[in-house]
Design a protein around this motif. Structure first.
Motif, PDB file in Angstrom:
ATOM      1  N   ARG A 129       4.879  98.509  20.155  1.00 27.51           N
ATOM      2  CA  ARG A 129       3.480  98.364  19.771  1.00 27.51           C
ATOM      3  C   ARG A 129       2.792  97.216  20.511  1.00 27.51           C
ATOM      4  NH1 ARG A 129       2.944  97.472  13.785  1.00 27.51           N
ATOM      5  NH2 ARG A 129       0.845  98.323  14.052  1.00 27.51           N
ATOM      6  N   GLY A 130       3.175  97.011  21.759  1.00 23.11           N
ATOM      7  CA  GLY A 130       2.580  95.931  22.528  1.00 23.11           C
ATOM      8  C   GLY A 130       1.086  96.102  22.736  1.00 23.11           C
ATOM      9  N   TYR A 131       0.649  97.318  23.020  1.00 21.87           N
ATOM     10  CA  TYR A 131      -0.783  97.544  23.238  1.00 21.87           C
ATOM     11  C   TYR A 131      -1.567  97.302  21.946  1.00 21.87           C
ATOM     12  CZ  TYR A 131      -4.951  99.538  25.371  1.00 21.87           C
ATOM     13  OH  TYR A 131      -6.212  99.710  25.891  1.00 21.87           O
ATOM     14  N   ARG A 132      -1.006  97.740  20.825  1.00 24.93           N
ATOM     15  CA  ARG A 132      -1.671  97.502  19.541  1.00 24.93           C
ATOM     16  C   ARG A 132      -1.736  96.007  19.233  1.00 24.93           C
ATOM     17  NH1 ARG A 132      -4.655  96.593  16.644  1.00 24.93           N
ATOM     18  NH2 ARG A 132      -5.047  97.206  14.484  1.00 24.93           N
ATOM     19  N   PHE A 133      -0.698  95.273  19.610  1.00 22.74           N
ATOM     20  CA  PHE A 133      -0.691  93.819  19.439  1.00 22.74           C
ATOM     21  C   PHE A 133      -1.825  93.195  20.255  1.00 22.74           C
ATOM     22  CE2 PHE A 133       1.040  89.589  20.720  1.00 22.74           C
ATOM     23  CZ  PHE A 133       1.103  89.011  19.458  1.00 22.74           C
ATOM     24  N   CYS A 134      -1.986  93.664  21.496  1.00 29.20           N
ATOM     25  CA  CYS A 134      -3.074  93.160  22.343  1.00 29.20           C
ATOM     26  C   CYS A 134      -4.432  93.474  21.725  1.00 29.20           C
ATOM     27  CB  CYS A 134      -2.978  93.770  23.738  1.00 29.20           C
ATOM     28  SG  CYS A 134      -1.605  93.150  24.736  1.00 29.20           S
ATOM     29  N   GLN A 135      -4.580  94.663  21.174  1.00 31.36           N
ATOM     30  CA  GLN A 135      -5.842  95.017  20.522  1.00 31.36           C
ATOM     31  C   GLN A 135      -6.151  94.085  19.355  1.00 31.36           C
ATOM     32  OE1 GLN A 135      -4.861  99.172  19.760  1.00 31.36           O
ATOM     33  NE2 GLN A 135      -6.443  99.823  21.201  1.00 31.36           N
ATOM     34  N   GLU A 136      -5.121  93.704  18.626  1.00 30.95           N
ATOM     35  CA  GLU A 136      -5.294  92.752  17.525  1.00 30.95           C
ATOM     36  C   GLU A 136      -5.799  91.409  18.048  1.00 30.95           C
ATOM     37  OE1 GLU A 136      -4.847  91.036  13.600  1.00 30.95           O
ATOM     38  OE2 GLU A 136      -4.789  93.129  14.253  1.00 30.95           O
ATOM     39  N   LEU A 137      -5.226  90.939  19.143  1.00 29.14           N
ATOM     40  CA  LEU A 137      -5.649  89.663  19.730  1.00 29.14           C
ATOM     41  C   LEU A 137      -7.070  89.745  20.260  1.00 29.14           C
ATOM     42  CD1 LEU A 137      -2.456  88.567  21.711  1.00 29.14           C
ATOM     43  CD2 LEU A 137      -3.094  88.018  19.363  1.00 29.14           C
ATOM     44  N   VAL A 138      -7.397  90.859  20.905  1.00 29.20           N
ATOM     45  CA  VAL A 138      -8.742  91.024  21.441  1.00 29.20           C
ATOM     46  C   VAL A 138      -9.768  91.026  20.311  1.00 29.20           C
ATOM     47  CG1 VAL A 138     -10.301  92.564  22.689  1.00 29.20           C
ATOM     48  CG2 VAL A 138      -7.964  92.242  23.503  1.00 29.20           C
ATOM     49  N   GLY A 139      -9.419  91.641  19.189  1.00 27.02           N
ATOM     50  CA  GLY A 139     -10.320  91.626  18.041  1.00 27.02           C
ATOM     51  C   GLY A 139     -10.658  90.207  17.611  1.00 27.02           C
ATOM     52  N   ARG A 140      -9.670  89.346  17.603  1.00 27.64           N
ATOM     53  CA  ARG A 140      -9.920  87.942  17.253  1.00 27.64           C
ATOM     54  C   ARG A 140     -10.784  87.265  18.311  1.00 27.64           C
ATOM     55  NH1 ARG A 140      -4.770  85.378  14.115  1.00 27.64           N
ATOM     56  NH2 ARG A 140      -4.034  87.275  13.087  1.00 27.64           N
ATOM     57  N   ALA A 141     -10.529  87.613  19.579  1.00 24.13           N
ATOM     58  CA  ALA A 141     -11.314  87.031  20.666  1.00 24.13           C
ATOM     59  C   ALA A 141     -12.783  87.435  20.558  1.00 24.13           C
ATOM     60  CB  ALA A 141     -10.739  87.470  22.012  1.00 24.13           C
ATOM     61  N   VAL A 142     -13.033  88.685  20.196  1.00 21.87           N
ATOM     62  CA  VAL A 142     -14.407  89.157  20.021  1.00 21.87           C
ATOM     63  C   VAL A 142     -15.096  88.370  18.911  1.00 21.87           C
ATOM     64  CG1 VAL A 142     -15.814  91.107  19.262  1.00 21.87           C
ATOM     65  CG2 VAL A 142     -13.967  91.473  20.914  1.00 21.87           C
ATOM     66  N   ASP A 143     -14.395  88.131  17.823  1.00 25.01           N
ATOM     67  CA  ASP A 143     -14.967  87.376  16.705  1.00 25.01           C
ATOM     68  C   ASP A 143     -15.329  85.949  17.112  1.00 25.01           C
ATOM     69  OD1 ASP A 143     -14.665  89.566  15.064  1.00 25.01           O
ATOM     70  OD2 ASP A 143     -12.776  88.882  14.179  1.00 25.01           O
ATOM     71  N   ILE A 144     -14.563  85.386  18.021  1.00 23.99           N
ATOM     72  CA  ILE A 144     -14.797  84.007  18.459  1.00 23.99           C
ATOM     73  C   ILE A 144     -15.907  83.935  19.510  1.00 23.99           C
ATOM     74  CG2 ILE A 144     -13.702  82.098  19.740  1.00 23.99           C
ATOM     75  CD1 ILE A 144     -11.147  82.681  18.238  1.00 23.99           C
ATOM     76  N   GLY A 145     -16.226  85.061  20.130  1.00 28.17           N
ATOM     77  CA  GLY A 145     -17.278  85.074  21.142  1.00 28.17           C
ATOM     78  C   GLY A 145     -16.771  84.905  22.561  1.00 28.17           C
ATOM     79  N   VAL A 146     -15.510  85.259  22.799  1.00 27.31           N
ATOM     80  CA  VAL A 146     -14.936  85.152  24.148  1.00 27.31           C
ATOM     81  C   VAL A 146     -15.736  86.007  25.123  1.00 27.31           C
ATOM     82  CG1 VAL A 146     -12.935  85.832  25.542  1.00 27.31           C
ATOM     83  CG2 VAL A 146     -12.602  84.547  23.434  1.00 27.31           C
ATOM     84  N   THR A 147     -16.008  85.458  26.299  1.00 31.55           N
ATOM     85  CA  THR A 147     -16.806  86.167  27.303  1.00 31.55           C
ATOM     86  C   THR A 147     -15.972  86.680  28.473  1.00 31.55           C
ATOM     87  OG1 THR A 147     -17.322  84.072  28.437  1.00 31.55           O
ATOM     88  CG2 THR A 147     -18.879  84.855  26.753  1.00 31.55           C
TER      89      THR A 147
END
Length: 212
Positions: free
Chosen positions: A92-110
């Motif tokens: 589930r590596g890709y799903r793990f990455c999606q989880e991290l990206v979700g947090r990045a979106v919440d923080i406002g990563v550009t």
């Protein structure tokens, strides 16, 4: 996850060949004195695969850590959110990455930046190149404008590459920086390749890093 970062860049690094990404990411966080912001709960992604024995006694099992660090840029460049993972999930590596990206979106990563390794026939004493990949035409053009060599064709194994696809899927453009190392020495730590990656990153981000 509490933070005071203003539209930061996200830098991610996991263990891989030559330790190139892990060494570069760890050094970056250490030298910038980035502050720990939070961890990803390991249970859904990892299992305890071994335990230490000390004095004949089994020690408590430990999960791999996945930690976010934050750094406020005092200059004109971007703030940084640095993610360092002790280990890559086996499933589930890709799903793990999606989880991290979700947090990045919440923080406002550009922008997302990953560090990775590139095995070639380079001589161990030669200066390693750093080749780059991008997830958008605009970023690819930026790399060429700044005279960063581009990996035209190939494959990036592991999350240091997969993460860029997951980030692009959720609207965060990304760059991968691959440090060259001797392909026959993939199990040997290669800090020279890590240093080369950091120099290119510093130039792209406008960040000053003590490389001594």
């Amino acid at each position: 996850m509490k933070h005071d970062l203003d539209h930061p860049w996200l830098v991610t690094a996991w263990p891989g060949m030559g330790g190139v990404a892990q060494i570069a990411g760890g050094y970056l966080a250490q030298k910038l004195r980035a502050a720990a912001l939070g961890e990803v709960e390991p249970a859904p992604w990892f299992d305890v695969e071994s335990v230490r024995v000390s004095g004949g006694l089994i020690q408590p099992g430990k999960f791999p850590r996945s930690v976010f660090y934050g750094w406020k840029n005092p200059g004109a460049g971007p703030d940084l959110l640095i993610f360092l993972g002790d280990k890559q999930p086996q499933l589930r590596g890709y799903r793990f990455c999606q989880e991290l990206v979700g947090r990045a979106v919440d923080i406002g990563v550009t922008r997302a930046v990953t560090f990775a390794a590139l095995g070639t026939p380079i001589h161990p004493r030669a200066d390693p190149r750093v080749l780059a990949v991008a997830s958008s035409d605009a970023l690819l053009a930026e790399l060429r404008t700044k005279e960063v060599p581009v990996l035209e064709d190939g494959e990036i194994g592991g999350l240091n590459g997969v993460f860029l696809a997951a980030a692009a899927e959720q609207g965060i453009e990304g760059i991968g920086l691959l440090g060259e190392f001797p392909h026959f020495a993939r199990a040997v730590p290669n800090p020279k390749a890590s240093a080369a990656v950091l120099r290119v990153f510093a130039r792209l981000a406008g960040v000053s890093i003590d490389m001594e």
